[in-house]
Design a protein around this motif. Structure first.
Motif, PDB file in Angstrom:
ATOM      1  N   ALA A 750      -6.958   7.942  42.044  1.00 35.91           N
ATOM      2  CA  ALA A 750      -5.355   7.598  41.793  1.00 35.91           C
ATOM      3  C   ALA A 750      -5.294   6.158  41.639  1.00 35.91           C
ATOM      4  CB  ALA A 750      -4.346   7.974  42.682  1.00 35.91           C
ATOM      5  N   LYS A 751      -4.569   5.562  40.832  1.00 39.67           N
ATOM      6  CA  LYS A 751      -4.406   4.197  40.402  1.00 39.67           C
ATOM      7  C   LYS A 751      -3.049   3.465  40.921  1.00 39.67           C
ATOM      8  CE  LYS A 751      -5.631   1.244  36.544  1.00 39.67           C
ATOM      9  NZ  LYS A 751      -6.072   1.143  35.039  1.00 39.67           N
ATOM     10  N   LEU A 752      -3.173   2.635  41.626  1.00 37.12           N
ATOM     11  CA  LEU A 752      -2.103   1.948  42.147  1.00 37.12           C
ATOM     12  C   LEU A 752      -1.916   0.534  41.852  1.00 37.12           C
ATOM     13  CD1 LEU A 752      -2.685   4.294  44.130  1.00 37.12           C
ATOM     14  CD2 LEU A 752      -1.967   2.981  45.994  1.00 37.12           C
ATOM     15  N   LEU A 753      -0.862  -0.001  42.067  1.00 34.95           N
ATOM     16  CA  LEU A 753      -0.533  -1.241  41.796  1.00 34.95           C
ATOM     17  C   LEU A 753      -0.010  -2.135  42.887  1.00 34.95           C
ATOM     18  CD1 LEU A 753      -0.225  -3.869  39.961  1.00 34.95           C
ATOM     19  CD2 LEU A 753       2.099  -3.432  39.302  1.00 34.95           C
ATOM     20  N   LEU A 754      -0.741  -3.111  43.542  1.00 34.39           N
ATOM     21  CA  LEU A 754      -0.316  -3.937  44.885  1.00 34.39           C
ATOM     22  C   LEU A 754       0.299  -5.030  44.305  1.00 34.39           C
ATOM     23  CD1 LEU A 754      -0.235  -4.263  47.784  1.00 34.39           C
ATOM     24  CD2 LEU A 754      -2.511  -4.955  47.608  1.00 34.39           C
ATOM     25  N   ASP A 777      -4.809  -2.360  41.471  1.00 38.22           N
ATOM     26  CA  ASP A 777      -4.602  -3.661  40.616  1.00 38.22           C
ATOM     27  C   ASP A 777      -3.675  -4.333  41.465  1.00 38.22           C
ATOM     28  OD1 ASP A 777      -6.441  -2.836  38.471  1.00 38.22           O
ATOM     29  OD2 ASP A 777      -4.865  -2.484  37.272  1.00 38.22           O
ATOM     30  N   THR A 778      -4.010  -5.585  41.317  1.00 37.25           N
ATOM     31  CA  THR A 778      -2.977  -6.493  42.437  1.00 37.25           C
ATOM     32  C   THR A 778      -2.323  -7.507  41.517  1.00 37.25           C
ATOM     33  OG1 THR A 778      -4.839  -8.253  42.634  1.00 37.25           O
ATOM     34  CG2 THR A 778      -4.505  -6.418  44.159  1.00 37.25           C
ATOM     35  N   ALA A 779      -1.176  -8.047  41.936  1.00 37.01           N
ATOM     36  CA  ALA A 779      -0.379  -9.106  41.300  1.00 37.01           C
ATOM     37  C   ALA A 779       0.114  -9.588  42.202  1.00 37.01           C
ATOM     38  CB  ALA A 779       0.893  -7.982  40.592  1.00 37.01           C
ATOM     39  N   GLU A 784       4.195 -11.159  37.417  1.00 41.95           N
ATOM     40  CA  GLU A 784       2.899 -10.471  37.005  1.00 41.95           C
ATOM     41  C   GLU A 784       2.753  -8.793  37.384  1.00 41.95           C
ATOM     42  OE1 GLU A 784      -1.831 -11.098  38.512  1.00 41.95           O
ATOM     43  OE2 GLU A 784      -0.370 -12.163  39.348  1.00 41.95           O
ATOM     44  N   ALA A 785       3.647  -8.558  38.412  1.00 40.99           N
ATOM     45  CA  ALA A 785       3.849  -7.086  38.665  1.00 40.99           C
ATOM     46  C   ALA A 785       4.380  -6.256  37.355  1.00 40.99           C
ATOM     47  CB  ALA A 785       4.425  -6.780  39.803  1.00 40.99           C
ATOM     48  N   LEU A 786       5.478  -7.208  37.106  1.00 43.72           N
ATOM     49  CA  LEU A 786       6.143  -6.243  35.617  1.00 43.72           C
ATOM     50  C   LEU A 786       5.269  -6.294  34.435  1.00 43.72           C
ATOM     51  CD1 LEU A 786       8.698  -5.464  34.418  1.00 43.72           C
ATOM     52  CD2 LEU A 786       9.336  -7.808  34.053  1.00 43.72           C
ATOM     53  N   ALA A 787       4.706  -7.191  34.221  1.00 45.15           N
ATOM     54  CA  ALA A 787       3.732  -7.211  33.119  1.00 45.15           C
ATOM     55  C   ALA A 787       2.631  -6.355  33.231  1.00 45.15           C
ATOM     56  CB  ALA A 787       2.990  -8.755  33.045  1.00 45.15           C
ATOM     57  N   LYS A 788       2.097  -6.078  34.437  1.00 50.19           N
ATOM     58  CA  LYS A 788       0.858  -5.055  34.534  1.00 50.19           C
ATOM     59  C   LYS A 788       1.451  -3.543  34.280  1.00 50.19           C
ATOM     60  CE  LYS A 788      -2.545  -7.579  36.903  1.00 50.19           C
ATOM     61  NZ  LYS A 788      -3.522  -7.819  37.887  1.00 50.19           N
TER      62      LYS A 788
END
Length: 1022
Positions: A750-754, A777-779, A784-788
């Motif tokens: 599963a794909k997460l953003l941290l 993926d990290t921000a 940066e989190a919004l962009a990703k």
């Protein structure tokens, strides 16, 4: 000739036979004789002469033939006539016999024509209906019985005709003797040709038999109800044990319905040791001795063994072989317990060192124990039936007896002294307690006297009185000395406490290293034998560490150095934490752990650590002393004075309980209920003492309610205040390791953003997420989190709240504004635990909280809740692991990682073991992160002060917040606590331009803790 009784047409048929024979013979004679004469003679004269001879011969032959035929016909007619006469005589005889039977029969005999009119009605039938026979003949049933009964009887008659055969029915009819029940057999009545010309019937009065059958049925029903309602266990079974009947009491005992019990084997419910005995006793029964009684143990799943008394009765066939058994059982468990208690009481009375005597209401002695015999010198035979006045010496004041009888006559116990005389004449003084014994109806039936020989005590008392006056002279002299001695003792006690505190700390440091290194060795991979040895080292180390911690806490309390924390905390979290800590050991023993928070407000203000410690002391003891059953953690609001609350906490168990004598020692330092050298349970006896002192420090008290053998309830109270609302949403507890395994199994790939601005917190989170095969993926900030998030459809987003550029709240609002991201789960990751933070996160569109410091199992459980179930990833999907920014560093020159880790673990309140565990056992990486943490935050307090001076309170709060969260994640609990207090002060004074005194002290504590960490990580300056 027509003979009466011949069948119609019999005469003409016989005559026709004769005529036909004659005609046949004549025709044959004429035809054959003429042909023969013509063939034999040719002369006409001869033919005429021969024809005449032939004619006379024909006459002679025909006459003879006719004679024979007529003679035969006459014989048949005579035989038929004789047969008819005999039949008529038989008929008359049968008719007379039938008339006699019908007349003398006690059963009603009747016959009817096709119209239902009686043509035969015997005297018995007449007696039944109370009518003369002539009044009945020629009439139908409507003239005899009520309409409903007549209709029923006539319907049965029609049924006989319709079915053309006999029937048997029961008919209830009104008779001269009242309503009677008849068993009636009816059949069709036929003529000589077989045609039905009516019906006949025989009715027997079966009223008495029906009444007997009804009584038998009622008797059987009463027996059945009696068997069902009786408290006795009743069973019927075959010789092989197959149950054929069980009553309700037995079904309740077995805990299963009758249908399941019937067919089961009776012997399977017996204990293995009782089964052969019961079978042998059943086999010994005989027709002469069909009964036997015995005791046996009954065992049922989920119930304690019960003792039953059974009486079995055998039933035998004509050959003397047992065909079935009937068993009657009763539960005598309580009776046996009562008898055992009575036996113990009897032994206690008999072996009591005090003299015990029991008299009736007229003061006649009925019982004395051995101590009475030994004290008085009289045997039992000499005193039974006598009055206790036989012991009087004459020196007891008369008023003593007067007060005694005055109290006893009013049903009150009495205490006093007697001057009595032994059998050998020696005098002695007894202190007596005399108590009336009451029966259930309240009447007094006996008096019990318990007496102690106090002669020696009296002598010593007199001697002490002589010395007392002298001692009083010495008291004043010694008072000054005692005051000085007390002061010296207090000084020594404080020195002892300080010494214990120092020594406990010195021992605790290497013990933490032992436990931590044991954990690391186990994770590094060992053989099964080495793992078993490490388990023993770990268990022994933890046990020793818990003892040292108790000593340290007690020393701090006695030295006055233990300070209570005052912070907001959730009560359910405290209770859940204690239940979780004891959960595994409770489950290992099969115990159920329950929680009842009662009506206590969920948010409180006080010291959650010390509350948890006090509850854990109780709960740990509950697990230790409970073999079966349950343990319940409870809280109860005793008093509500606005902001101040008095709360009672208790831990109830179903364990061995404690006796009243043991209770007095429980809360004393180094005291335990069982102090023998053979005691079954270990421990130092400090836990309860610490709990009592903690309760006193929190303005409360402690106590215990217990019944030996049934369990205990240990409680303490505490004065607390209402809290302001803390901690993220509730989390469903998941068994240790279970969430991690399920997460890896269900959501691998599963794909997460941290989104996390702090590099160290980011690395820790990545370590945990990669361990369960998640793609991350990290921000470094909200922007940066919004962009990703705009570019990639993540399965879930972990969002730190306080970040530079754009914080987590703003980033979440922006992401929720993206049409395709409105349903993406977003979980807040924050060390803040205030209601306003929670509301802001929820209003921004976040779904849940993950508290910092991150607990792996709680993080995994939250991910399990929120990762979409519909998202699936191939079992063989490759998981992209983001490598750490730095490899594990080299330890200081000449020092191994274990050595540095042991030094770090020795720092007070430093939980290095937790930090290593979060990083999956990588001690080198943990030390690297800890070093980078110290280096990157060494100047934080100066930066915080500078931010305040320029009015940048947000940056100041973020610095404190980051220190708090990261420090807690790495196990630097004391540093995290100091940072928490700094943050709290900043939140309470958002306009302050410079740190006030209290905050400066906390900032100094942060700097000091960073220095301690720096020194432990390396002897060189970092």
């Amino acid at each position: 000739m027509k003979v009466a009784g011949n069948a119609p047409g019999a005469d003409w048929k016989d005559a026709l036979k004769v005529v036909l024979l004659y005609a046949l013979f004549a025709g044959a004679w004429i035809l054959l004789s003429d042909k023969a004469v013509e063939a034999m003679f040719k002369d006409p004269a001869q033919i005429i002469r021969i024809s005449m001879i032939k004619g006379w011969l024909f006459v002679a032959v025909t006459t003879l033939l006719l004679y024979v035929l007529v003679l035969r016909l006459v014989g048949k007619i005579e035989a038929a006539h004789r047969q008819e006469l005999a039949a008529a005589e038989d008929g008359r005889r049968t008719s007379r016999l039938l008339d006699a039977v019908a007349t003398s029969s006690d059963d009603a005999i009747f016959a009817k024509d096709t119209e239902g009119r009686y043509v035969l009605f015997n005297p018995a039938a007449g007696r039944f209906v109370g009518r003369a026979i002539d009044d009945v003949l020629g009439r139908d049933d409507r003239a005899i019985f009520p309409p409903e009964q007549a209709a029923a009887v006539m319907a049965n008659d029609r049924r006989v005709v319709a079915e053309s055969g006999p029937i048997t029915t029961e008919e209830a009819l009104d008779t001269a003797s009242g309503t009677r029940t008849f068993l009636t057999t009816k059949g069709p009545l036929r003529d000589e040709g077989g045609a039905i010309i009516g019906s006949f019937g025989i009715a027997r009065d079966i009223s008495e038999r029906k009444r007997a059958e009804l009584m038998q049925e009622e008797s059987e029903e009463r027996y059945r109800r009696l068997a069902e309602d009786m408290p006795l266990f009743i069973a019927t079974f075959l010789p092989d044990g197959t149950l054929t009947y069980v009553n309700s009491a037995l079904t309740r005992l077995a805990g299963m319905p009758r249908e399941q019990l019937t067919g089961r084997n009776f012997f399977e419910f017996l204990s293995a040791e009782d089964r052969p005995m019961v079978k042998a006793r059943l086999a010994s029964l005989t027709p002469e001795q069909p009964l036997e009684t015995h005791e046996q143990t009954y065992r049922s799943p989920g119930q304690a063994d019960a003792r039953h008394e059974w009486t079995n009765r055998a039933f035998f066939d004509e050959a003397g072989i047992a065909t079935r058994f009937q068993a009657f059982g009763t539960d005598i468990t309580d009776r046996r317990h009562y008898e055992e208690d009575l036996r113990k009481l009897s032994l206690a009375v008999e072996q009591s060192p005090e003299s015990i005597a029991i008299t009736d209401v007229d003061a006649r002695i009925e019982y004395v124990n051995d101590a009475f015999v030994n004290t008085t010198g009289y045997s039992r035979e000499e005193v039974i039936g006598k009055n206790p006045r036989m012991l009087h010496s004459g020196n007891t004041p008369a008023g003593t007896y007067e007060s005694m009888w005055a109290a006893l006559s009013q049903g009150q116990p009495w205490k006093g002294e007697f001057h009595n005389k032994r059998k050998d004449g020696g005098e002695y003084i007894e202190f007596a307690i005399i108590t009336p014994l009451r029966q259930p109806d309240g009447t007094i039936s006996h008096y019990v006297a318990i007496k102690e020989d106090i002669t020696e005590k009296k002598r010593l008392g007199l001697e002490l009185d002589r010395h007392r006056h002298h001692l009083e002279e010495l008291v004043a002299q010694r008072t000054t000395e005692l005051v000085a001695a007390r002061e010296q003792a207090e000084i020594a006690n404080r020195a002892k406490s300080s010494f214990l505190a120092n020594m406990s700390h010195e021992i605790r440091t290497p013990m933490n290293a032992i436990i931590g290194l044991t954990h690391l060795l186990r994770r590094a991979g060992v053989t099964s034998r080495q793992e078993a040895q490490l388990d023993k080292i770990d268990g022994a180390g933890r046990h020793l560490l818990s003892i040292i911690n108790d000593i340290l806490d007690l020393s701090k309390i006695e030295a006055g150095r233990l300070q209570l924390e005052n912070t907001d905390f959730p009560l359910p979290a405290v209770l859940d934490s204690v239940a979780s800590i004891i959960g595994q050991s409770a489950r290992d023993k099969g115990l159920h752990v329950g929680i009842d928070a009662g009506a206590v407000p969920p948010w409180l203000h006080g010291d959650p650590t010390r509350l948890r410690q006090a509850l854990l002391n109780y709960a740990g003891n509950a697990v230790k002393f409970t073999a079966t059953g349950s343990i319940t953690l409870r809280s109860e609001l005793l008093r509500d004075d606005g902001d101040e609350l008095l709360v009672r906490f208790d831990v109830a168990d179903t364990g061995i309980g404690v006796t009243p004598e043991q209770r007095g020692r429980l809360f004393q330092t180094f005291e335990q209920a069982d102090v023998s050298t053979t005691r079954k349970y270990g421990g130092t006896g400090l836990g309860l003492a610490i709990t009592r002192r903690l309760a006193h420090m929190m303005g409360g008290d402690t106590g215990v309610d217990s019944t030996p053998g049934e369990g205990s309830t240990f409680w303490f109270t505490a004065l607390l205040r209402r809290g302001q609302g803390v901690m993220p949403g509730t989390t469903t507890p998941v068994a240790s390791g279970d969430a991690e395994a399920r997460l890896r199994h269900r959501h691998r790939g599963a794909k997460l953003l941290l989104a996390e601005d702090n590099a160290i917190n980011r690395e820790v989170a990545l370590e945990l997420l990669h361990a369960v095969d998640l793609v991350v993926d990290t921000a470094a900030d909200g922007g940066e989190a919004l962009a990703k998030a705009r570019a990639t459809a993540y399965d879930l987003i972990l969002m730190d709240v306080q970040m530079p550029v754009m914080d987590g709240i703003e980033a979440t609002l922006a992401i929720r504004g993206l049409p395709e991201r409105q349903n993406t789960p977003i979980l807040a990751m924050t060390a803040n635990a205030f209601d306003e933070d929670r509301r802001a996160c929820m209003e921004a569109g976040m779904d849940d909280f993950v508290a910092k410091p991150v607990e792996p199992e709680l993080l995994f459980a939250a991910l399990l809740r929120w990762l979409p179930a519909s998202v699936t990833h191939p079992a063989g999907a490759r998981v992209r692991v983001v490598p750490a920014t730095l490899a594990a560093p080299d330890p200081p020159a000449g020092e191994a990682v274990d050595t540095v880790l042991a030094r770090v673990a020795g720092i007070p309140e430093m939980d290095a073991q937790r930090g290593v565990a979060v990083l999956r056992g990588n001690a080198g990486k943990y030390l690297d992160l800890l070093r980078r943490f110290v280096e990157s935050h060494a100047d934080d307090m100066r930066q915080l002060t500078a931010s305040l001076e320029v009015g940048d309170h947000d940056t100041a709060q973020r610095i404190a917040h980051t220190l708090k969260g990261t420090g807690a994640t790495l196990g630097a609990n004391r540093l995290a606590a100091a940072a928490t207090r700094v943050e709290a002060i900043l939140r309470s004074a958002p306009e302050a331009a410079t740190p006030e005194a209290g905050m400066r002290a906390e900032m100094a504590a942060v700097t000091r803790e960073l220095g301690v960490l720096m020194a432990a990580l390396s002897p060189r300056q970092l």
